[in-house]
Design an enzyme around this catalytic site. Structure first.
Site, PDB file in Angstrom:
ATOM      1  N   ASP A 207       3.373   9.721  -0.585  1.00  0.00           N
ATOM      2  CA  ASP A 207       2.210   8.933  -0.177  1.00  0.00           C
ATOM      3  C   ASP A 207       1.984   7.828  -1.195  1.00  0.00           C
ATOM      4  OD1 ASP A 207      -0.031   8.270   1.330  1.00  0.00           O
ATOM      5  OD2 ASP A 207      -0.801  10.321   1.383  1.00  0.00           O
TER       6      ASP A 207
ATOM      7  N   HIS B 112       0.799  -1.239   0.000  1.00  0.00           N
ATOM      8  CA  HIS B 112       0.000   0.000   0.000  1.00  0.00           C
ATOM      9  C   HIS B 112       0.826   1.281   0.000  1.00  0.00           C
ATOM     10  CE1 HIS B 112      -4.119  -1.640   0.761  1.00  0.00           C
ATOM     11  NE2 HIS B 112      -3.402  -2.707   1.071  1.00  0.00           N
TER      12      HIS B 112
HETATM   13  C1  GDG Z   1      -2.222   3.923   3.477  1.00  0.00           C
HETATM   14  C2  GDG Z   1      -1.179   4.579   2.558  1.00  0.00           C
HETATM   15  C3  GDG Z   1      -2.849   4.549   0.718  1.00  0.00           C
HETATM   16  C4  GDG Z   1      -8.615   9.759   8.414  1.00  0.00           C
HETATM   17  N1  GDG Z   1      -8.916  10.308   9.602  1.00  0.00           N
HETATM   18  C5  GDG Z   1     -10.126   9.819   9.938  1.00  0.00           C
HETATM   19  C6  GDG Z   1     -10.575   8.961   8.938  1.00  0.00           C
HETATM   20  N2  GDG Z   1      -9.618   8.942   8.003  1.00  0.00           N
HETATM   21  C7  GDG Z   1      -9.689   8.132   6.777  1.00  0.00           C
HETATM   22  C8  GDG Z   1      -9.693   8.969   5.526  1.00  0.00           C
HETATM   23  C9  GDG Z   1      -9.182   7.957   4.503  1.00  0.00           C
HETATM   24  C10 GDG Z   1      -8.206   7.125   5.329  1.00  0.00           C
HETATM   25  O1  GDG Z   1      -8.534   7.312   6.694  1.00  0.00           O
HETATM   26  C11 GDG Z   1      -6.755   7.572   5.124  1.00  0.00           C
HETATM   27  O2  GDG Z   1      -6.302   7.007   3.923  1.00  0.00           O
HETATM   28  P1  GDG Z   1      -5.025   7.566   3.157  1.00  0.00           P
HETATM   29  O3  GDG Z   1      -4.945   6.841   1.867  1.00  0.00           O
HETATM   30  O4  GDG Z   1      -5.193   9.030   2.990  1.00  0.00           O
HETATM   31  O5  GDG Z   1      -3.764   7.330   4.101  1.00  0.00           O
HETATM   32  P2  GDG Z   1      -3.100   6.123   5.001  1.00  0.00           P
HETATM   33  O6  GDG Z   1      -3.900   5.862   6.214  1.00  0.00           O
HETATM   34  O7  GDG Z   1      -1.689   6.565   5.221  1.00  0.00           O
HETATM   35  O8  GDG Z   1      -3.173   4.811   4.070  1.00  0.00           O
HETATM   36  C12 GDG Z   1      -1.884   5.427   1.512  1.00  0.00           C
HETATM   37  C13 GDG Z   1      -3.739   3.752   1.634  1.00  0.00           C
HETATM   38  O9  GDG Z   1      -3.007   3.033   2.622  1.00  0.00           O
HETATM   39  C14 GDG Z   1      -4.586   2.746   0.849  1.00  0.00           C
HETATM   40  O10 GDG Z   1      -3.772   1.885   0.121  1.00  0.00           O
HETATM   41  O11 GDG Z   1      -3.664   5.397  -0.081  1.00  0.00           O
HETATM   42  O12 GDG Z   1      -0.938   5.999   0.635  1.00  0.00           O
HETATM   43  O13 GDG Z   1      -0.282   5.389   3.331  1.00  0.00           O
HETATM   44  O14 GDG Z   1     -10.200   7.106   4.080  1.00  0.00           O
HETATM   45  O15 GDG Z   1     -10.988   9.441   5.290  1.00  0.00           O
HETATM   46  N3  GDG Z   1     -11.757   8.314   8.976  1.00  0.00           N
HETATM   47  C15 GDG Z   1     -12.549   8.514  10.071  1.00  0.00           C
HETATM   48  N4  GDG Z   1     -12.165   9.336  11.111  1.00  0.00           N
HETATM   49  C16 GDG Z   1     -10.980   9.990  11.082  1.00  0.00           C
HETATM   50  O16 GDG Z   1     -10.660  10.719  12.031  1.00  0.00           O
HETATM   51  N5  GDG Z   1     -13.742   7.919  10.149  1.00  0.00           N
END
Ligand code: GDG
Length: 462
Positions: free
Chosen positions: A368, A161
């Protein structure tokens, strides 16, 4: 009909479980992997294996048909060595190009191996012939090799990921050989974008002398198909939530509180890779150079607590707290405040309202793997307006070239992009947003799962 089950194996499961007098209570965990995979497993049959408490097997969802959760308990020493140690102070910074933050420790590697073996044992206990085993992410790179050694005919897929860095960087890892060898026991190995897949293939050729034929890598008589497909979101669900009456009400309340100011929005886990500090510097620069903007814009920055046991994360939080205080102290006028910063977990309903209310989303990680926040913002723009400012170092930039692209290391560049976004005519916003929406909707989570599972279903069961 395909009756084989899906066995998902990941570090964290989709829920924190609480055994209460009223029964089992599930509280969703935060993170990209869960956001994407949970909706799919809710309609499939299978088992999700992860580290969590209480240990044991539980129904994963109140919905039918359902999957089961199998949670493994780790000791405090294992959590320290495997998770906070090897995974998050070696592999995470390495793969995000933060070599200066990398710490390699042989004892941690041994704990990592031991925990990976434990995950493999649990998987072997669950998987039946024909099931598809799908392992996720950098915490569990050794699981495939342990599985293959005991069950040579298992059908094994792995999805990485985070970014896969260039060979020069990856080769600083003392355990590069066993890690790559294990990944090359998979039938299918997935990355978000072609750049990561190419980096992996080059690294495997250099370190293991693996033979590459098209998108297949051969090593020790095994063939691994390498596939680049960016993970999707449940577009319809995100869009529905953004359109809901409840969200509309929240948006109205928020706009009233902000009294006509334009809203710039960011949300992420507290992590030095996400570029939160640099983004705040850009906001400061913008307000310093453009006094006429003072009182007219607000940056709402939400940050979710993450990995607070790692010193680098605590340090980053202190820096962010400090710069927010400095900027607000410098520009606030008693009524208006440029930055509204909140550090806690947020409900999906709250996030939906912010996405829908935001005139501009700032998604500016220093690096990212993909980034789902950018996709969620796009899916929430029910009037097809709004501007997405996106880091060129987020994997999702590959999929969303219509965003305003920035170099997050360049504060002036980001401030200029903010100005550009504030001045962008509505027609241009619609034009860009509509193209992005069509792509994110077409390449949603069902598409992504199908891309992988169709290939896995084609892997022969012996
Ligand atoms: C890894 C990789 C890759 C965030 N705060 C809250 C919350 N979130 C949700 C967001 C989004 C998710 O969490 C974060 O996803 P990201 O992709 O932005 O980042 P990572 O957690 O670092 O994910 C990344 C991913 O895996 C998938 O392969 O895209 O590059 O690092 O959905 O909305 N959701 C809730 N409360 C929060 O406070 N409910």
């Amino acid at each position: 009909m395909n009756t084989n089950r899906l066995i998902v194996v990941s570090n964290r499961g989709p829920y924190h479980l609480h055994l209460t007098k009223q029964g089992l209570k599930r509280e969703k965990t935060v993170g990209g992997l869960v956001t994407s995979i949970l909706p799919m497993l809710e309609t499939a049959r299978g088992v999700w294996i992860a580290w969590g408490e209480p240990e044991g097997r539980f129904p994963g969802s109140p919905k039918q048909p359902s999957f089961d959760l199998r949670y493994l308990k780790l000791t405090p020493d294992q959590i320290q060595g495997y998770y906070y140690g090897l995974a998050n102070t070696a592999l995470w910074p390495l793969c995000h190009y933060f070599l200066g933050r990398v710490h390699y420790d042989n004892a941690q590697w041994q704990v990592y191996e031991q925990v990976n073996r434990q995950f493999a044992q649990a998987t072997l206990g669950e998987a039946k012939p024909g099931d598809i085993i799908w392992i996720h992410d950098y915490h569990l790179t050794l699981v495939p090799r342990f599985l293959r050694a005991q069950q040579p005919s298992a059908r094994i897929a792995f999805f990485w990921h985070i970014p896969f860095p260039s060979p020069e960087l990856f080769c600083t890892l003392p355990w590069r050989r066993p890690l790559l060898e294990s990944l090359l026991t998979c039938d299918l190995l997935g990355f978000h974008i072609p750049e990561y897949a190419e980096n992996f293939i080059e690294t495997a050729a250099e370190v293991l002398d693996a033979q590459c034929k098209g998108t297949t890598v051969e090593h020790h008589g095994l063939a691994t198909q390498v596939l680049a497909r960016p993970i999707g979101i449940d577009y319809d669900q995100v869009n529905r939530q953004a359109r809901s009456l409840a969200t509309e009400k929240r948006v109205r309340r928020l706009r009233k509180t902000l009294n006509g100011q334009r809203i710039i929005f960011g949300v992420e886990r507290m992590d030095y890779t996400k570029g939160i500090f640099e983004r705040l510097q850009a906001m400061e620069h913008l307000l310093e150079r453009n006094p006429e903007l003072r009182g007219t814009i607000t940056l709402i920055q939400l940050v979710t607590p993450s990995r607070a046991n790692v010193e680098a994360y605590r340090q980053k939080k202190r820096e962010i707290d400090e710069i927010v205080g400095r900027i607000n102290g410098r520009f606030s006028d008693g009524i208006w405040m440029p930055i509204r910063y909140q550090y806690r977990s947020f409900s999906l309903a709250e996030l939906a309202a912010y996405y829908r209310a935001a005139d501009i989303a700032l998604v500016t990680p220093l690096r990212d793997g993909l980034n789902l926040v950018a996709k969620e913002y796009v899916a929430s723009r029910v009037q097809t307006d709004g501007v997405l400012i996106l880091s060129e170092f987020a994997g999702v930039a590959h999929q969303l070239p219509e965003a305003l692209m920035v170099n997050p290391y360049n504060v002036e560049d980001m401030a200029a992009a903010l100005k550009h976004a504030l001045e962008m005519p509505k027609e241009e916003q619609h034009r860009r947003m509509q193209v992005m929406q069509a792509r994110i909707k077409a390449e949603d989570i069902s598409w992504w799962m199908k891309e992988f599972l169709d290939r896995m279903n084609g892997v022969a069961v012996q």
